[in-house]
Structures are given as C-alpha cells and as structure tokens.
Design an enzyme around this catalytic site. Structure first.
Site, PDB file in Angstrom:
ATOM      1  N   TYR A  53      22.001  89.332  31.686  1.00 28.32           N
ATOM      2  CA  TYR A  53      20.656  89.023  32.143  1.00 28.32           C
ATOM      3  C   TYR A  53      19.896  90.319  32.385  1.00 28.32           C
ATOM      4  O   TYR A  53      20.055  90.980  33.395  1.00 28.32           O
ATOM      5  CB  TYR A  53      20.676  88.176  33.414  1.00 28.32           C
ATOM      6  N   HIS A  59      31.490  84.411  29.684  1.00 29.44           N
ATOM      7  CA  HIS A  59      30.167  83.816  29.465  1.00 29.44           C
ATOM      8  C   HIS A  59      30.152  82.874  28.262  1.00 29.44           C
ATOM      9  O   HIS A  59      29.541  81.809  28.308  1.00 29.44           O
ATOM     10  CB  HIS A  59      29.134  84.925  29.290  1.00 29.44           C
ATOM     11  N   PRO A  72      20.182  72.414  35.549  1.00 29.03           N
ATOM     12  CA  PRO A  72      20.246  71.036  36.034  1.00 29.03           C
ATOM     13  C   PRO A  72      18.894  70.347  36.079  1.00 29.03           C
ATOM     14  O   PRO A  72      18.831  69.131  36.254  1.00 29.03           O
ATOM     15  CB  PRO A  72      20.822  71.197  37.447  1.00 29.03           C
ATOM     16  N   GLY A  87      16.679  70.585  33.508  1.00 27.72           N
ATOM     17  CA  GLY A  87      16.157  70.493  32.143  1.00 27.72           C
ATOM     18  C   GLY A  87      15.226  71.630  31.787  1.00 27.72           C
ATOM     19  O   GLY A  87      14.240  71.434  31.070  1.00 27.72           O
ATOM     20  N   ARG A  88      15.544  72.836  32.281  1.00 26.76           N
ATOM     21  CA  ARG A  88      14.723  74.028  32.042  1.00 26.76           C
ATOM     22  C   ARG A  88      13.270  73.810  32.473  1.00 26.76           C
ATOM     23  O   ARG A  88      12.335  74.281  31.844  1.00 26.76           O
ATOM     24  CB  ARG A  88      14.805  74.448  30.581  1.00 26.76           C
TER      25      ARG A  88
END
Length: 325
Positions: free
Chosen positions: A56, A124, A204, A206-207
């Site tokens: 990230y 990952h 969780p 849904g973006r």
C-alpha cells in the site's frame, strides 16, 4: 465493542482497513492528519484490529500507521502483509513469497511500523513460484523468533489453506466477502471452520457502493482503482446501484445506515468473522463501529441473504490472475 477470537488471537468484532488512507481510492494520501485522527478515534471506540500491507503506497501506509500508533502500539492487533513486493529487483506488484524475500519484507515492515513484532502476518497473494509450504515454514521461523505472532493467508483457495496450515497453523484468512461478494461461502468458509481459522472480510461495504454514497463514477479521480473495475462500469454499475437501493430500503426500516446493515449482516454470519471496513475519515469509522450494536431480525437477514450477487467480476483480468479461490 465486542471481541472475538481468530483462532487464538483476540480482536475487535469490527476492525479498520487502512489501505485507503494512502492508496487506491480518491483522496488517498491527501490528508494524513485526518487519517491519524481516524486511527486514534477507532482505538477510542474499542477497535483493536488494524490492517495494512507493504504494497500500500508502496510502504507509505505502513509508515503512516507507524506514526499514528506511536505510544499506542500495545492497544492494537497489528496486521500487515508480504508477498506483492519482490525485493530482489523486480519490485512492486510482482508476487514473491520466497523465504529470502519474506526475511527482507518483515524487517522493512517492522521498521516502518515502529514495532518489534507483527501480530498477524499475511501472505498477500499466493505465489505460484513458491510452494506454500516453504512460505509457511519461513513465517514459522519468524514466529519462533518473536517477530511475528500469527500467520495469515489472503485470497487463498482450500488446497493452499490446508497445505499451509499443516506446516504452520493459520490464524486467519482474509478474503473479499460482503453482501455483494459471497463466492467463498461454498468452498473456503467450510474449510476455515473445519480447521478453526478465522475469517477477515475485506471490502465488506462493496468498495463503497453498499454505503449508498457512491452513485456515479464521476466521483472517482484518476488514481481510483474503481474506475476500471468491472463492477463500476456500464450496466453492471447500474444493476449494483439497484441492489444498493434495496439495502438502503431495509436500512431505513431497521433505523440504521446502509453500511451498518451490510456490516451487521456480515457479523450475523458467525462469531469467527471480523470485517475490516476501510476509511480515512473519523465520521465514517464512528458509523462503521456502531454497526456492532445493530441487530437485524431473522426476516431482515433472510431478505438480505436472498439478494443476488453483484454484477461484474471483482477484479480486472490482470488482477484476477493473482487470486486463488
């Protein structure tokens, strides 16, 4: 906030995904001060599970958390991930879970996070070039040395989970799981429960679509990975907005926000599940953590479970090659 066990690791029922503070979404990396306040507010609300990864940024999200958790390290179960940065020269977004690469990765993560141990260390993505037994063995050595407390996998399939678990017990598997994305229910979730492995759902909400706040891709800047995601294009996006509208209608009935209802549905799927909704805003972390107090009726849960899955693939074709479900 309630607490549960991911195998033998106690965590808050709702965690915090830190990725969007630095990477991937519109506005990422533009307000580190607000991101730090968000982490601090999450801790005040009882959140203990905080999730990041070396990829990230790369690296900048771990550095941000290192600053945010200074003086607060013992309040959290800190999770990070290795395996999508090849430190031997190929660099970011090149899978490498070889033991030598893991050794390099863990030292970098420890330094950036400002800590002497990682509580939950995930692979990952499955590395097709390295047998998972070797990867699990390398993490086992780190656990024996005290640099890592627990081993996790992300987006791994049943066979890989079993093989890794035979070498080093797997504490948690992180996979995309939500009202929109339920593919792990038939193949992966039964294996996790058989082996007493916890589930940490990412995305969780849904973006963002399940919160009801995402209504147009015009809301996304050029850095936002959702711009090219199949679920956010054309007819797929229109169908998914209609699904979100159904969640909103039920949320109005339940006296909660759509995001809280989506999280409450997840929590109702078992006491071995700890979702990590991501945010970089104090107000949103307050909303998300309050989902722990939302109780849905059996009828409401049934209506939500009966919703069709989201339209469109979860990833682009290139991204999907890194998944093993």
């Amino acid at each position: 906030m309630r607490y549960i066990k991911l195998r033998d690791l106690e965590v808050s029922r709702i965690g915090l995904g830190a990725m969007g503070m630095s990477h991937g979404y519109t506005g990422s990396g533009t307000d580190d001060a607000e991101s730090v306040r968000t982490v601090h507010r999450a801790l005040e609300l009882g959140v203990t599970l905080i999730d990041t990864a070396e990829i990230y940024g790369p690296y900048t999200n771990e550095e941000l958390l290192g600053r945010a958790l200074k003086g607060r390290r013992d309040q959290v179960v800190l999770a990070t991930k290795f395996g999508l940065v090849s430190h031997g020269g190929q660099g970011a977004w090149n899978p490498d879970s070889s033991p030598a690469n893991i050794r390099t990765a863990v030292e970098g993560s420890l330094k950036r996070l400002g800590t002497d141990r990682i509580d939950l260390y995930y692979q990952h993505r499955v590395d097709p070039e390295t047998p998972v037994e070797e990867t699990a063995g390398a993490v086992k050595e780190l656990i024996d040395e005290g640099k890592v407390r627990a081993f996790g996998l992300s987006e791994a399939g049943p066979g890989t989970i079993r093989r890794a678990h035979a070498v080093q017990p797997v504490t948690a598997v992180q996979s995309e799981y939500s009202l929109f994305t339920r593919g792990i229910e038939d193949r992966v979730l039964p294996v996790l429960r058989e082996l007493n492995i916890g589930l940490v759902p990412f995305s969780p909400l849904g973006r963002g679509v399940l919160t009801g706040t995402v209504r147009s891709t015009d809301q996304f800047d050029e850095t936002d990975f959702r711009r090219g995601n199949p679920r956010f294009t054309g007819e797929n996006f229109r169908r998914n907005l209609a699904l979100a509208d159904e969640v909103k209608a039920l949320a109005d009935e339940a006296g909660a926000t759509p995001g809280q209802v989506a999280l409450a549905w997840l929590l109702a799927q078992g006491d071995d599940i700890a979702p990590i909704p991501g945010t970089k805003r104090v107000a949103r972390v307050e909303e998300n953590t309050a989902a722990d107090a939302v109780t849905l009726t059996a009828g409401q849960l049934e209506r939500l479970s009966a919703l069709p899955p989201a339209a469109g693939a979860t990833h682009t074709e290139a991204q999907a090659r890194l998944l093993e479900r």
